[in-house]
Every structure is written in C-alpha cells, then in structure tokens.
Design a protein around this motif. Structure first.
Motif, PDB file in Angstrom:
ATOM      1  N   PRO A   1      33.328  42.789  23.973  1.00 18.33           N
ATOM      2  CA  PRO A   1      32.801  43.813  22.617  1.00 18.33           C
ATOM      3  C   PRO A   1      33.898  44.027  22.131  1.00 18.33           C
ATOM      4  O   PRO A   1      34.492  45.043  22.698  1.00 18.33           O
ATOM      5  N   GLY A   2      34.389  44.232  20.790  1.00 21.25           N
ATOM      6  CA  GLY A   2      34.293  44.885  19.925  1.00 21.25           C
ATOM      7  C   GLY A   2      36.546  43.595  19.757  1.00 21.25           C
ATOM      8  O   GLY A   2      37.795  45.056  19.967  1.00 21.25           O
ATOM      9  N   GLY A   3      36.768  42.849  20.918  1.00 24.04           N
ATOM     10  CA  GLY A   3      37.960  42.505  20.936  1.00 24.04           C
ATOM     11  C   GLY A   3      38.052  40.902  21.840  1.00 24.04           C
ATOM     12  O   GLY A   3      37.225  40.287  22.280  1.00 24.04           O
ATOM     13  N   ALA A   4      39.338  40.660  22.335  1.00 20.23           N
ATOM     14  CA  ALA A   4      39.385  39.557  23.020  1.00 20.23           C
ATOM     15  C   ALA A   4      41.084  39.996  23.249  1.00 20.23           C
ATOM     16  O   ALA A   4      41.516  40.075  23.042  1.00 20.23           O
ATOM     17  N   ILE A   5      41.304  39.395  24.534  1.00 20.93           N
ATOM     18  CA  ILE A   5      42.453  39.196  25.405  1.00 20.93           C
ATOM     19  C   ILE A   5      42.882  37.325  25.749  1.00 20.93           C
ATOM     20  O   ILE A   5      42.247  36.983  26.532  1.00 20.93           O
ATOM     21  N   THR A   6      43.891  36.896  25.179  1.00 27.81           N
ATOM     22  CA  THR A   6      44.290  35.586  25.875  1.00 27.81           C
ATOM     23  C   THR A   6      45.218  35.843  27.129  1.00 27.81           C
ATOM     24  O   THR A   6      46.806  36.224  26.388  1.00 27.81           O
ATOM     25  N   THR A   7      45.098  35.744  28.010  1.00 21.83           N
ATOM     26  CA  THR A   7      46.473  35.525  29.643  1.00 21.83           C
ATOM     27  C   THR A   7      46.079  34.427  30.026  1.00 21.83           C
ATOM     28  O   THR A   7      45.005  33.362  30.491  1.00 21.83           O
ATOM     29  N   ASP A   8      47.456  34.060  30.635  1.00 16.24           N
ATOM     30  CA  ASP A   8      47.029  33.106  32.058  1.00 16.24           C
ATOM     31  C   ASP A   8      47.022  34.803  33.025  1.00 16.24           C
ATOM     32  O   ASP A   8      47.330  35.288  33.128  1.00 16.24           O
ATOM     33  N   ILE A   9      46.412  33.927  34.254  1.00 13.66           N
ATOM     34  CA  ILE A   9      46.060  35.799  35.258  1.00 13.66           C
ATOM     35  C   ILE A   9      46.380  34.593  36.612  1.00 13.66           C
ATOM     36  O   ILE A   9      46.100  33.163  36.640  1.00 13.66           O
ATOM     37  N   TYR A  10      47.198  35.525  37.780  1.00 16.74           N
ATOM     38  CA  TYR A  10      47.768  35.245  39.239  1.00 16.74           C
ATOM     39  C   TYR A  10      46.688  35.677  40.181  1.00 16.74           C
ATOM     40  O   TYR A  10      46.737  37.554  39.285  1.00 16.74           O
ATOM     41  N   ASN A  11      45.658  35.553  39.889  1.00 17.91           N
ATOM     42  CA  ASN A  11      44.846  36.219  41.849  1.00 17.91           C
ATOM     43  C   ASN A  11      44.863  35.977  42.751  1.00 17.91           C
ATOM     44  O   ASN A  11      45.483  35.349  43.279  1.00 17.91           O
ATOM     45  N   TYR A  12      44.541  37.056  43.501  1.00 21.44           N
ATOM     46  CA  TYR A  12      45.509  37.161  44.813  1.00 21.44           C
ATOM     47  C   TYR A  12      44.694  38.431  45.608  1.00 21.44           C
ATOM     48  O   TYR A  12      44.157  39.317  44.865  1.00 21.44           O
ATOM     49  N   LEU A  13      44.643  37.890  46.352  1.00 18.67           N
ATOM     50  CA  LEU A  13      43.761  38.180  47.448  1.00 18.67           C
ATOM     51  C   LEU A  13      44.125  38.636  49.161  1.00 18.67           C
ATOM     52  O   LEU A  13      44.188  37.375  49.607  1.00 18.67           O
ATOM     53  N   TYR A  14      44.074  39.820  49.426  1.00 24.54           N
ATOM     54  CA  TYR A  14      45.526  40.167  50.567  1.00 24.54           C
ATOM     55  C   TYR A  14      45.073  40.342  51.462  1.00 24.54           C
ATOM     56  O   TYR A  14      43.892  41.539  51.370  1.00 24.54           O
ATOM     57  N   TYR A  15      45.081  40.374  52.492  1.00 27.60           N
ATOM     58  CA  TYR A  15      43.236  39.709  53.476  1.00 27.60           C
ATOM     59  C   TYR A  15      43.785  40.488  54.723  1.00 27.60           C
ATOM     60  O   TYR A  15      44.367  39.959  55.579  1.00 27.60           O
ATOM     61  N   PHE A  16      43.674  41.732  55.799  1.00 24.34           N
ATOM     62  CA  PHE A  16      44.022  41.854  56.556  1.00 24.34           C
ATOM     63  C   PHE A  16      42.826  42.537  57.729  1.00 24.34           C
ATOM     64  O   PHE A  16      41.858  43.309  57.570  1.00 24.34           O
ATOM     65  N   THR A  17      43.078  42.410  59.074  1.00 23.70           N
ATOM     66  CA  THR A  17      42.377  43.016  59.926  1.00 23.70           C
ATOM     67  C   THR A  17      42.095  42.514  61.322  1.00 23.70           C
ATOM     68  O   THR A  17      43.296  42.435  61.247  1.00 23.70           O
ATOM     69  N   LEU A  18      41.439  43.944  61.642  1.00 22.75           N
ATOM     70  CA  LEU A  18      41.698  43.952  62.992  1.00 22.75           C
ATOM     71  C   LEU A  18      40.602  43.814  64.074  1.00 22.75           C
ATOM     72  O   LEU A  18      39.623  44.861  63.830  1.00 22.75           O
ATOM     73  N   MET A  19      40.489  43.354  65.108  1.00 20.78           N
ATOM     74  CA  MET A  19      39.331  42.929  65.606  1.00 20.78           C
ATOM     75  C   MET A  19      39.664  42.701  67.518  1.00 20.78           C
ATOM     76  O   MET A  19      40.566  42.725  68.449  1.00 20.78           O
ATOM     77  N   ALA A  20      38.247  43.638  67.895  1.00 19.56           N
ATOM     78  CA  ALA A  20      38.571  43.295  69.266  1.00 19.56           C
ATOM     79  C   ALA A  20      37.443  42.092  69.427  1.00 19.56           C
ATOM     80  O   ALA A  20      36.328  41.563  68.454  1.00 19.56           O
ATOM     81  N   ASN A  21      37.688  41.409  70.258  1.00 19.34           N
ATOM     82  CA  ASN A  21      37.171  39.556  70.508  1.00 19.34           C
ATOM     83  C   ASN A  21      36.699  39.993  71.896  1.00 19.34           C
ATOM     84  O   ASN A  21      37.537  40.285  73.259  1.00 19.34           O
ATOM     85  N   GLY A  22      35.799  39.193  72.408  1.00 19.48           N
ATOM     86  CA  GLY A  22      35.513  38.300  73.548  1.00 19.48           C
ATOM     87  C   GLY A  22      35.843  37.837  73.689  1.00 19.48           C
ATOM     88  O   GLY A  22      34.731  36.631  72.489  1.00 19.48           O
TER      89      GLY A  22
END
Lengths: 188, 213
Positions: free
Chosen positions: A71-92
């Motif tokens: 509403p009220g505008g527009a934007i044109t661009t290409d986009i690089y999406n990134y997900l940085y994912y860090f886990t710390l787990m205990a396991n059996g």
C-alpha cells in the motif's frame, strides 16, 4: 559418537552436514551442504551411550529481480535469503550391533537452536534472530577401517524440528532433513 | 590428528558462515517508489490535475550526512560523475511520455521533479519520511534534500521526487511530496550510468498512476 564399550570409552566426531529444508521453501528452499557437526560421546555399555553435539549450517536461496507492491508503493530488487542455523544438543544413543567394521545406531537429540534469518539486497540487509527448542531423531552407522582402529568414518541421516521461526520474514517452525558424513576418533 | 581436526573445524566453520558475493549483490539496483495515498488512490489521482512540470537542466543536488559535503553534481568526463545529464534526460523523457509538458520555473509549473543524490542516508529499511516541505520547493534557489530520519551508513541513494506546486496554498502553504523514487546503491554499483537509467525506467514502470490520463 559411539563405539564398543569394551574397547572404547569416548569418541569425538567431526562431520560434513547437508540439509534439505522441509519448511519455508519460499525463504530457503534449496539443499545446502554448507554445514558442520561436532560431537562427543561417552559410552555406558555396548548398547547405550550419551553425549552432546554442536552443529552449524547455512541455508540460502536467490530470488531474481521481482517487483513487490505494498500500500503506497512498490519495490523492485533481487534478494538473497540466508538462514544461519546453530544447534547445541544433548543426545542419547542406542547401538544395534557391534560389528567388526560397522556399528549401526539410532539416537535422539534435544537442545537449543539459534537461527538468524537474513536477507541481502544490493548493499542492504535485514535480519531476524531467534532461539528455540530443537529435537533430532537420527539413524546412522560408524565404519571402522580396521577392527581395532581408533579412527573411523560416520554416516547419519536425521531430521531436525525446531521451534525457531521468524515473524518478521513470516517463516514457520524450522524442519529439515540432514545427511551427515564425517570422521570419528575413538578413545580407549 | 587433533591438529588436523582443528584445522578441519575452522575450515568448515569458515565455509558455512558464508554470505553472497558483493559482485552478485550489486548486479541490480534496488528501486523503490512511494506515493501519497491521500492524493493517489482508487477514487482520486492528483496527477490527472497536473499538466506542466519543471526539472533542473544539468545538475543534481548532492546531500550528505558528512558535514560540509553538500554540493551540486555536474558531469565530469573521466570521473565517476558521468550520470547527471543522462539521468535528467531520462527522467524528463518519462515524465513527458506520461503526458506532462516541461516548462521553465517562471511559467508557473504544476509540479517540480527533483533529483538528489544522498550519501549516508538509508531509505529502504528505516525510513521515516515526512510528506511535506515547509519552505521553498528547492529548485533554483538551491537544493533542499528530503528530510529523513536515518542511521549512519555508507550508502549513496538517488532520490527522484515530485513536489506539488499547484496546490501549495491548499496544502497549508507547503510543497507536498506526491511521489518519490529511491535508487541504490550508487556507491558500489559498477556501470553506474547505465544501471541508473535501467532503474529510472523501472521506477516509472512500477508507477502506472503517474500519468495525467
């Protein structure tokens, strides 16, 4: 991660991790091999062990130039999406058998997941960080090159379900299949 | 063996914590356009009330958050400032194509098109943009850059803006900003001159309401 308790007491593993996202494919839908796993295990007996594991993976995707109207505008661009994912787990872990070379196992890990959702467009970037609970069932096997070797290989298939999500980028809880191959150092 | 493991861990972590290459990021400029929804909406379009516009001939304003850096840009052969005339001409071409006639300032234009290059202002993320200028609309008396709330950065953005002159009195003796386009980043993008022209084309393409028909 594990080994024959009669022969070994602890193990350290280092793995290369590939993630196949099952959720939010609009944000990061591509399979990514930019991942690492580090873990330590203590063996209770021939059948059971416990330990902890840290993992770090990056998922990314590219969206070609697109015009987004609002509403009220527009934007044109290409986009690089990134997900940085860090886990710390205990396991059996549960070991099915102690073969001469192969030691198949299954494990269940639980812990904390830190995620950073980030978009890059031209020189601009926006991000959203959050922390959640993660659970990871996994099956895999160790492969000892020699029967009494302290060096081996590891292959594992797991599934991550984390409560991490981004309201800002409208992503849902994170779910992904993982495939890990790596090396194991076994200590007597 | 532990040393090898350590090297592997560091190498893997470095490989995992990746970001896009800058050369890929700046391949396309970002083009954002905004319009005043009070003046352009389903029941009204102020552009249909205009017929003439004014646009400065051969210079662009340059406004920076760095003290003392404000200036006027002129094309200079052999330098990075080679996009001034081509940009002005392309903007004028588009506005004319949309049905408006370019006139001189003393011919009582309906709106002014301003083009300003802003250094160190960020628009695409945290913009808080007032819809009015309270003074002169900043043409031949000098450039008065848009008033924005921003944070420090090293971005250089081109802003193209339409200020309403025709309804100055009705708008409380203020020049209301009807339309604006933001094009960036000018600092890191190579082939700047041509990419600005492509971006200007895109700004008008995504603003079909910018027409007196």
């Amino acid at each position: 991660m594990l080994t024959n308790a009669q022969e070994y007491s602890t193990a350290f593993h280092l793995g290369w991790n590939t993630m196949v996202p099952f959720s939010d494919k609009d944000f990061t839908g591509s399979t990514s091999s930019a991942g690492i796993r580090l873990g330590y295990s203590k063996f209770v007996n021939e059948k059971f062990g416990f330990g902890f594991e840290a993992g770090y993976s990056t998922l990314d995707d590219y969206v070609p130039p697109t015009t987004y109207e609002y509403p009220g505008g527009a934007i044109t661009t290409d986009i690089y999406n990134y997900l940085y994912y860090f886990t710390l787990m205990a396991n059996g872990q549960y070991y099915f058998a102690q073969g001469e070379h192969f030691i198949p196992y299954t494990s269940l890990g639980m812990g904390v997941a830190f995620s950073e959702y980030k978009i890059f467009y031209n020189v601009y970037q926006e991000n959203d960080n959050n922390t959640g609970f993660v659970i990871r069932p996994e099956i895999g096997t160790l492969f000892k090159i020699k029967e009494y070797s302290s060096f081996g290989l590891k292959a594992a298939l797991g599934f991550d379900y984390a409560t991490n999500k981004s309201d800002y980028f409208e992503t849902k809880n994170l779910a992904a299949l993982n495939f890990q191959i790596g090396i194991v150092f076994l200590n007597r | 063996m532990k040393k090898i493991a350590g090297i592997l861990v560091i190498a893997c972590l470095a490989g995992c914590a990746r970001e896009p290459e800058v050369a890929d990021l700046v391949k396309y400029m970002v083009v954002e356009t905004r319009y005043d929804t009070e003046e352009v909406n389903e029941s009204a379009n102020v552009f249909t009330d205009y017929s003439t516009f004014v646009l400065r001939e051969d210079t662009l304003g340059f406004v920076s958050t760095y003290a003392g850096s404000d200036t006027i840009l002129l094309d200079e052969a052999g330098t990075r400032i080679d996009f001034v005339n081509s940009t002005i001409e392309r903007v004028a071409e588009h506005v004319t194509d949309r049905g408006f006639t370019r006139v001189e300032e003393d011919e009582n234009p309906d709106f002014a098109v301003k083009i300003v290059v802003l250094e160190n202002f960020s628009f695409f993320q945290t913009v808080s943009y007032p819809g009015y200028y309270s003074g002169y609309y900043g043409y031949y008396g000098g450039y008065y850059g848009p008033i924005v709330n921003t944070y420090s950065s090293n971005f250089v953005t081109m802003v193209i803006e339409v200020d309403d002159i025709k309804h100055y009195a009705e708008n409380g003796s203020k020049y209301k900003v009807i339309w604006s386009a933001y094009i960036g980043d000018l600092l890191t993008t190579d082939d700047r001159k041509n990419k600005i022209l492509v971006a200007v084309d895109k700004a008008f393409e995504q603003s079909p309401y910018f027409s007196n028909n």
